[in-house]
Design a protein around this motif. Structure first.
Motif, short mmCIF file in Angstrom:
data_model
loop_
_atom_site.label_atom_id
_atom_site.label_comp_id
_atom_site.label_asym_id
_atom_site.label_seq_id
_atom_site.Cartn_x
_atom_site.Cartn_y
_atom_site.Cartn_z
N LEU A 55 1.25 -1.28 0.16
CA LEU A 55 0.21 -0.11 -0.03
C LEU A 55 0.89 0.69 0.36
O LEU A 55 1.57 1.64 1.32
N PRO A 56 0.79 2.37 -1.45
CA PRO A 56 1.53 3.25 -0.95
C PRO A 56 1.48 4.22 -0.22
O PRO A 56 0.26 4.42 0.77
N GLY A 57 2.27 5.40 0.00
CA GLY A 57 2.20 6.00 1.25
C GLY A 57 0.84 6.76 1.33
O GLY A 57 -0.31 7.52 1.75
N PHE A 58 0.52 7.04 -0.04
CA PHE A 58 -1.03 7.84 -0.29
C PHE A 58 -2.31 7.15 0.53
O PHE A 58 -2.94 7.56 0.95
N GLY A 59 -1.91 5.72 0.14
CA GLY A 59 -3.46 4.68 0.39
C GLY A 59 -3.36 4.79 1.24
O GLY A 59 -4.35 4.38 2.78
N ARG A 60 -1.80 4.48 2.40
CA ARG A 60 -2.00 4.72 4.10
C ARG A 60 -3.05 5.59 4.40
O ARG A 60 -3.71 6.07 5.68
N VAL A 61 -2.32 7.36 4.09
CA VAL A 61 -3.16 8.53 4.64
C VAL A 61 -4.09 8.06 4.69
O VAL A 61 -5.49 8.49 5.36
N ALA A 62 -5.18 7.89 3.39
CA ALA A 62 -6.48 7.59 2.50
C ALA A 62 -7.36 6.58 3.81
O ALA A 62 -8.44 7.33 4.06
N VAL A 63 -6.56 5.43 3.97
CA VAL A 63 -7.13 4.54 5.41
C VAL A 63 -7.00 5.30 6.27
O VAL A 63 -8.32 5.75 7.09
N GLY A 64 -6.79 6.55 7.27
CA GLY A 64 -6.41 7.00 7.37
C GLY A 64 -8.09 8.37 7.76
O GLY A 64 -8.71 8.55 8.56
N PHE A 65 -7.64 8.55 7.04
CA PHE A 65 -9.85 9.22 6.31
C PHE A 65 -10.73 8.88 6.14
O PHE A 65 -11.76 8.86 6.83
N LEU A 66 -10.55 7.62 6.11
CA LEU A 66 -11.59 6.83 5.64
C LEU A 66 -12.56 6.63 7.21
O LEU A 66 -13.04 6.07 7.60
N ALA A 67 -10.79 5.59 7.31
CA ALA A 67 -11.60 4.95 9.17
C ALA A 67 -12.49 6.45 10.00
O ALA A 67 -13.43 5.71 10.57
N ALA A 68 -12.24 7.46 9.84
CA ALA A 68 -12.34 8.52 10.77
C ALA A 68 -13.46 8.80 10.25
O ALA A 68 -14.93 8.98 10.61
N SER A 69 -14.68 8.98 8.23
CA SER A 69 -15.54 9.36 7.95
C SER A 69 -16.31 8.37 8.00
O SER A 69 -17.49 8.58 8.73
N VAL A 70 -15.55 7.05 8.08
CA VAL A 70 -17.24 5.77 8.23
C VAL A 70 -17.44 5.72 10.21
O VAL A 70 -18.95 6.31 10.18
N VAL A 71 -16.36 6.15 10.58
CA VAL A 71 -17.18 6.15 12.47
C VAL A 71 -17.88 7.52 12.89
O VAL A 71 -18.51 8.13 12.95
N ALA A 194 -16.27 15.74 7.02
CA ALA A 194 -15.95 16.30 8.68
C ALA A 194 -15.11 15.85 9.21
O ALA A 194 -13.45 16.01 9.62
N MET A 195 -14.91 14.37 9.66
CA MET A 195 -14.57 14.16 10.93
C MET A 195 -12.96 13.11 9.60
O MET A 195 -12.27 13.04 10.43
N GLY A 196 -13.34 13.16 9.21
CA GLY A 196 -12.50 12.43 7.60
C GLY A 196 -11.04 13.23 7.70
O GLY A 196 -9.78 13.18 8.06
N LEU A 197 -12.04 14.91 7.92
CA LEU A 197 -10.94 16.35 7.79
C LEU A 197 -9.95 15.82 8.61
O LEU A 197 -8.70 16.60 8.82
N VAL A 203 -3.20 11.93 10.95
CA VAL A 203 -2.19 11.41 10.27
C VAL A 203 -1.02 12.22 9.77
O VAL A 203 0.31 11.60 9.99
N LEU A 204 -1.32 13.79 9.42
CA LEU A 204 -0.21 14.26 9.14
C LEU A 204 0.75 15.43 10.52
O LEU A 204 1.99 15.41 10.00
N TYR A 205 -0.10 15.17 11.36
CA TYR A 205 0.48 16.04 12.71
C TYR A 205 1.12 15.08 13.02
O TYR A 205 2.42 14.83 13.93
N ALA A 206 0.58 13.07 13.38
CA ALA A 206 1.46 12.47 14.34
C ALA A 206 2.33 12.51 13.47
O ALA A 206 3.09 11.77 14.42
N ALA A 207 3.04 12.90 12.33
CA ALA A 207 4.11 12.72 12.20
C ALA A 207 5.05 13.13 12.50
O ALA A 207 6.83 13.60 12.29
N THR A 208 4.47 14.61 12.53
CA THR A 208 5.29 15.22 13.96
C THR A 208 5.49 14.99 15.12
O THR A 208 6.64 15.16 16.06
N VAL A 209 4.12 14.70 16.18
CA VAL A 209 3.89 14.31 17.78
C VAL A 209 4.19 13.37 17.80
O VAL A 209 4.24 13.08 19.14
#
Length: 289
Positions: A55-71, A194-197, A203-209
């Motif tokens: 799974l490419p990096g973009f796909g992993r980011v999409a998983v984070g977005f989709l998981a939050a979206s569904v929930v 909204a929750m996907g955002l 995802v992006l913030y976790a790469a820092t902290v």
């Protein structure tokens, strides 16, 4: 100049999360106070698939977005919507989303543990020079993304049939339901985006902290403040609110110390509520809060 540039960049992160509040409020007149936990959910969902080499990096980011979206969509259907049945003044959804926050926090902590976990997905190392100020590439990415997503949401809201349906449901859900439009599905869609955002920001913030169950908590107050300053009824509001809150906080921190940074931002919120309760770019309307 340095605190101004850093404040604008930091304000981008707050603006991205503030859009989560604005989107749900514009469409359903409700807010989700579990946004901080959706930030963590997106980050941990991405970490869960980080070992999938195919799974490419973009796909992993999409998983984070989709998981939050569904929930997020499910949360609206089963946690928010049932508590909005008694008209515009029914505010039980406020308590239900606060309860959801605690439930999600405990679930994430029990599954992942309390300690921060390293996340390398979408990590950008180093810094770039912006008007003579060194800015982290990761923070700059979040700021640019906030602007791009905000502009995209504005175009969709004002120029497409989807935006027309969202506005119609917000103004008169009973009439739109008679026209064959389901306010429930529109609300679920708004919460999903909204929750996907929020998950994407996580995802992006976790790469820092790093990813932790409480990583979204420090961002929650600032993002609500930004949404209130700009106006909960305006998709332009988070950009203006983020810029003002971020710059004022950073300048105050630079001049008087870190404790005055957040205080200055909250004082700005109070000033806006006194002077223009609907927010700087919001239109006067009856609200539930």
């Amino acid at each position: 100049m340095e605190p101004v540039i850093l404040g604008l960049v930091l304000g981008g992160l707050y603006a991205l999360l503030a859009q989560s509040f604005v989107l749900t409020f514009i469409t359903t007149k409700t807010l989700n106070f579990a946004v901080g936990e959706f930030v963590a959910l997106g980050a941990f969902a991405t970490i869960a698939v980080s070992s999938w080499s195919w799974l490419p990096g973009f796909g992993r980011v999409a998983v984070g977005f989709l998981a939050a979206s569904v929930v997020g969509a499910l949360a609206y259907r089963f946690i928010v919507l049932p508590f909005t049945t008694q008209g515009e003044h029914d505010t039980r959804w406020l308590l239900s989303t606060v309860a959801l926050s605690f439930v999600m926090l405990n679930l994430i902590t029990n599954v992942e543990g309390p300690s921060p976990q390293r996340s390398d997905t979408a990590r950008l190392g180093g810094s770039v020079d912006v008007l003579g100020v060194g800015v982290s590439k990761q923070q700059l990415l979040l700021a640019v993304l906030a602007v791009v997503i905000s502009l995209l949401l504005i175009v969709v809201s004002q120029r497409t049939s989807i935006g027309l349906v969202m506005r119609a449901v917000s103004q008169d859900p009973e009439t739109t339901s008679l026209m064959g439009i389901s306010p429930r599905l529109v609300g679920m869609g708004a919460y999903a985006v909204a929750m996907g955002l929020a998950g994407l920001a996580g995802v992006l913030y976790a790469a820092t902290v790093g990813a932790s169950p409480v990583m979204g908590a420090p961002l929650l107050v600032a993002s609500i403040a930004v949404a209130v300053i700009g106006g909960l009824g305006s998709l332009w509001g988070p950009l203006l609110g983020g810029a003002l809150y971020g710059v004022l906080s950073e300048v105050a921190s630079f001049q008087y110390g870190a404790i005055w940074g957040e205080t200055a931002g909250l004082l700005l919120v109070i000033a806006v509520l006194v002077w223009k309760p609907e927010g700087l770019l919001g239109r006067r309307m009856e609200v539930k809060l």
